[in-house]
Design a protein around this motif. Structure first.
Motif, short mmCIF file in Angstrom:
data_model
loop_
_atom_site.label_atom_id
_atom_site.label_comp_id
_atom_site.label_asym_id
_atom_site.label_seq_id
_atom_site.Cartn_x
_atom_site.Cartn_y
_atom_site.Cartn_z
N GLY A 48 0.82 -1.21 0.00
CA GLY A 48 0.00 0.00 0.00
C GLY A 48 0.85 1.26 0.00
N GLU A 49 1.94 1.23 0.77
CA GLU A 49 2.78 2.43 0.85
C GLU A 49 4.08 2.11 1.59
N VAL A 50 5.14 2.79 1.22
CA VAL A 50 6.38 2.79 2.01
C VAL A 50 6.62 4.23 2.44
N VAL A 51 6.74 4.44 3.75
CA VAL A 51 6.96 5.79 4.28
C VAL A 51 8.22 5.76 5.15
N ALA A 52 9.12 6.66 4.90
CA ALA A 52 10.35 6.73 5.69
C ALA A 52 10.97 8.10 5.49
N GLY A 53 12.15 8.29 6.05
CA GLY A 53 12.79 9.59 5.87
C GLY A 53 14.21 9.57 6.36
N ALA A 54 14.88 10.68 6.13
CA ALA A 54 16.24 10.88 6.63
C ALA A 54 16.30 12.31 7.17
N VAL A 55 17.03 12.49 8.25
CA VAL A 55 17.17 13.85 8.80
C VAL A 55 18.16 14.63 7.93
N LEU A 56 19.25 13.97 7.56
CA LEU A 56 20.26 14.62 6.70
C LEU A 56 20.10 14.07 5.29
N GLU A 107 -3.63 -2.09 3.03
CA GLU A 107 -3.60 -3.35 3.78
C GLU A 107 -2.24 -3.60 4.43
N ALA A 108 -1.19 -3.13 3.78
CA ALA A 108 0.16 -3.39 4.30
C ALA A 108 1.10 -2.29 3.84
N GLY A 109 2.12 -2.03 4.65
CA GLY A 109 3.10 -1.02 4.27
C GLY A 109 4.37 -1.19 5.08
N ILE A 110 5.41 -0.51 4.63
CA ILE A 110 6.69 -0.53 5.34
C ILE A 110 6.98 0.90 5.80
N ALA A 111 7.54 1.02 7.01
CA ALA A 111 7.91 2.34 7.52
C ALA A 111 9.28 2.25 8.17
N GLY A 112 10.01 3.35 8.14
CA GLY A 112 11.34 3.32 8.77
C GLY A 112 12.11 4.60 8.55
N GLY A 113 13.42 4.46 8.53
CA GLY A 113 14.24 5.64 8.36
C GLY A 113 15.69 5.27 8.14
N VAL A 114 16.44 6.25 7.73
CA VAL A 114 17.85 6.04 7.40
C VAL A 114 18.58 7.34 7.65
N ASP A 115 19.85 7.26 8.03
CA ASP A 115 20.65 8.48 8.13
C ASP A 115 22.12 8.16 8.00
N THR A 116 22.83 9.08 7.39
CA THR A 116 24.28 8.99 7.37
C THR A 116 24.85 10.33 7.78
N THR A 117 25.73 10.29 8.79
CA THR A 117 26.45 11.51 9.15
C THR A 117 27.79 11.53 8.42
N SER A 118 28.15 10.39 7.77
CA SER A 118 29.41 10.34 7.00
C SER A 118 29.23 10.98 5.62
N ASP A 119 28.10 10.64 4.97
CA ASP A 119 27.83 11.13 3.62
C ASP A 119 26.87 12.32 3.71
#
Ligand SMILES: CC(=O)CC(=O)SCCNC(=O)CCNC(=O)[C@H](O)C(C)(C)COP(=O)(O)OP(=O)(O)OC[C@H]1O[C@@H](n2cnc3c(N)ncnc32)[C@H](O)[C@@H]1OP(=O)(O)O
Length: 401
Positions: A48-56, A107-119
């Protein structure tokens, strides 16, 4: 509709400029999506959807999550979008997907996040940027005579609050002093986080939650021998009591959880670890008031408990994001004053950010996946989640089994 947590996946968290130094946010998030695809047989599945984000985030990554989906083995017909609420990003993404499931929209989805302070994204100097934009508009070659050596000074992202000029650590130090949080208590909490995370890895708890990546099989920051006595020897970096040991390190990593209706899970013979039942977001006026920057969970918790008809004591597990040991201890002190004592042996029983590291947006899904599995292992019960975020914000949630 009940919102089921099917499972989670993350890569081990790395320290900044460590083994993931050349991995991009997209590389890491695609990897955790494919980890979920392998674990739960989602090859070619249209979610149904993938929702995530990155701060940087780099400007080229305006559609980071959709691009990660396109790079993964999920169906390319899976819609996706980016969301960002500082360190609350991962949990807020989970709430966004959960709400759509609860409303029957997906009906179903994935959620999460990612970040890199190196890149990390490095912007060009502001005056240079304006000059480039003017050149783009006017195409006047003469503008190039306005180029100055100062224009090559880059604009680096800063781990700080624009409205106060203070870093997260400096803000937390003010709160630590106000709540009279001792160095000993901070070092003890930190040592416990390392001990608990190491024990959980040794017991195989993370075998189906963490996928090895670029040579790492465990979180790089984890030091099983990090005793309170050793931590006591480190010199303060923020205020008088906060050190590199009892603060989270700058980190790189990604994490995600799969959420669905029970029917969707049953049709695919997938397990349900726990249910997400309540969530609350709060914010504090840390600019004009004297409440600490990272203290918004103090307000989110009682509001959520009221709605759920529960007390702070009604939980088997407490997962409180450890941005800094002092911030956890100040938050507990404030909660306990208003809401009564909790059994602290139930806090972060398999470690948290002080030991695992804290790639900002990746922390929410790490916590939710850990807690859902703890509840599944226990067979019943209730878990409490709390995450503080920059900008004076905080998110709490309840998982039940
Ligand atoms: C963002 C949001 O929305 C909300 C939030 O979560 S706020 C939290 C955001 N996160 C932050 O602000 C991150 C803050 N952390 C930092 O800026 C940096 O990690 C820091 C300034 C605290 C330390 O940086 P650093 O000096 O590079 O640390 P580092 O070199 O790894 O460690 C310093 C020393 O402590 C030692 N050390 C670190 N952790 C240790 C541990 N657990 N046990 C024993 N020793 C330890 C190291 O070995 C090192 O010793 P040497 O100098 O002898 O080599």
């Amino acid at each position: 509709m009940r919102v089921a947590i099917i499972g989670g996946n993350r890569i081990p968290f790395a320290r900044s400029n460590g083994p993931y130094a050349t991995a991009s946010n997209q590389d890491m998030f695609t990897t955790v999506l494919d980890g979920l695809v392998s674990r739960f047989g989602l090859q070619g599945e249209r979610l149904g959807e993938v929702v995530a984000g990155a701060v940087l985030k780099h400007s080229r990554d305006f559609n980071l999550v959709r691009e990660s989906v396109l790079g993964s083995r999920l169906s390319p017909e899976t819609p996706a979008y980016d969301l960002q609420q500082a360190c609350g990003t991962g949990l807020q993404a989970i709430i966004a997907v959960a709400n759509k499931i609860a409303l029957g929209q997906i009906e179903a989805g994935i959620a999460g996040g990612v970040d890199t302070t190196s890149d990390a994204p490095i912007g060009v100097n502001e005056n240079f940027r304006k000059l480039l934009l003017e050149f783009n508009r006017t195409r006047k070659i003469s503008l190039l005579t306005r180029l100055r050596p100062s224009h090559v000074v880059p604009h680096l992202p800063r781990n700080g609050e624009p409205r106060t000029g203070l870093s997260m650590g400096e803000h937390a130090a003010v709160t630590a002093a106000r709540y009279e949080i001792t160095r000993e208590d901070q070092d003890e909490l930190t040592a416990r986080s390392h001990r608990n995370l190491a024990r959980a890895y040794d017991e195989g708890f993370f075998d189906d939650l963490v996928t090895p990546y670029l040579g790492l099989t465990r979180d790089q920051n984890l030091r099983p021998d990090s005793s309170a006595e050793k931590l006591a020897k480190l010199k303060p970096v923020f205020g008088d009591t906060m050190t590199a040991g009892n603060s989270t390190p700058l980190s790189d990593g990604a994490s995600a959880v799969l959420l669905a209706t029970e029917e969707w899970a049953r049709a695919r013979k997938l397990p349900v670890l726990a249910y997400l039942t309540f969530a609350e977001t709060a914010a504090v006026d840390y600019v004009h008031g004297d409440e600490g920057l990272l203290m918004a969970p103090v307000h989110a918790a009682p509001r959520m408990l009221d709605k759920a008809g529960l007390t702070l004591q009604d939980f088997d597990f407490y997962e409180v994001h450890e941005a800094f040991a002092s911030q956890v201890l100040a938050t507990l002190k404030a909660w306990e004053k208003e809401l009564g004592e909790i059994d602290r042996s139930r806090l972060n029983v398999n470690g948290s950010s002080l030991a695992a590291g804290h790639p900002f947006a990746a922390t929410g899904a790490r916590i939710v996946a850990t807690l859902a599995k703890l509840l599944h292992q226990r067979g019943s019960g209730r878990g409490f989640v709390s995450i503080c975020a920059a900008g004076g914000q905080g998110i709490t949630a309840i998982l039940e089994r």
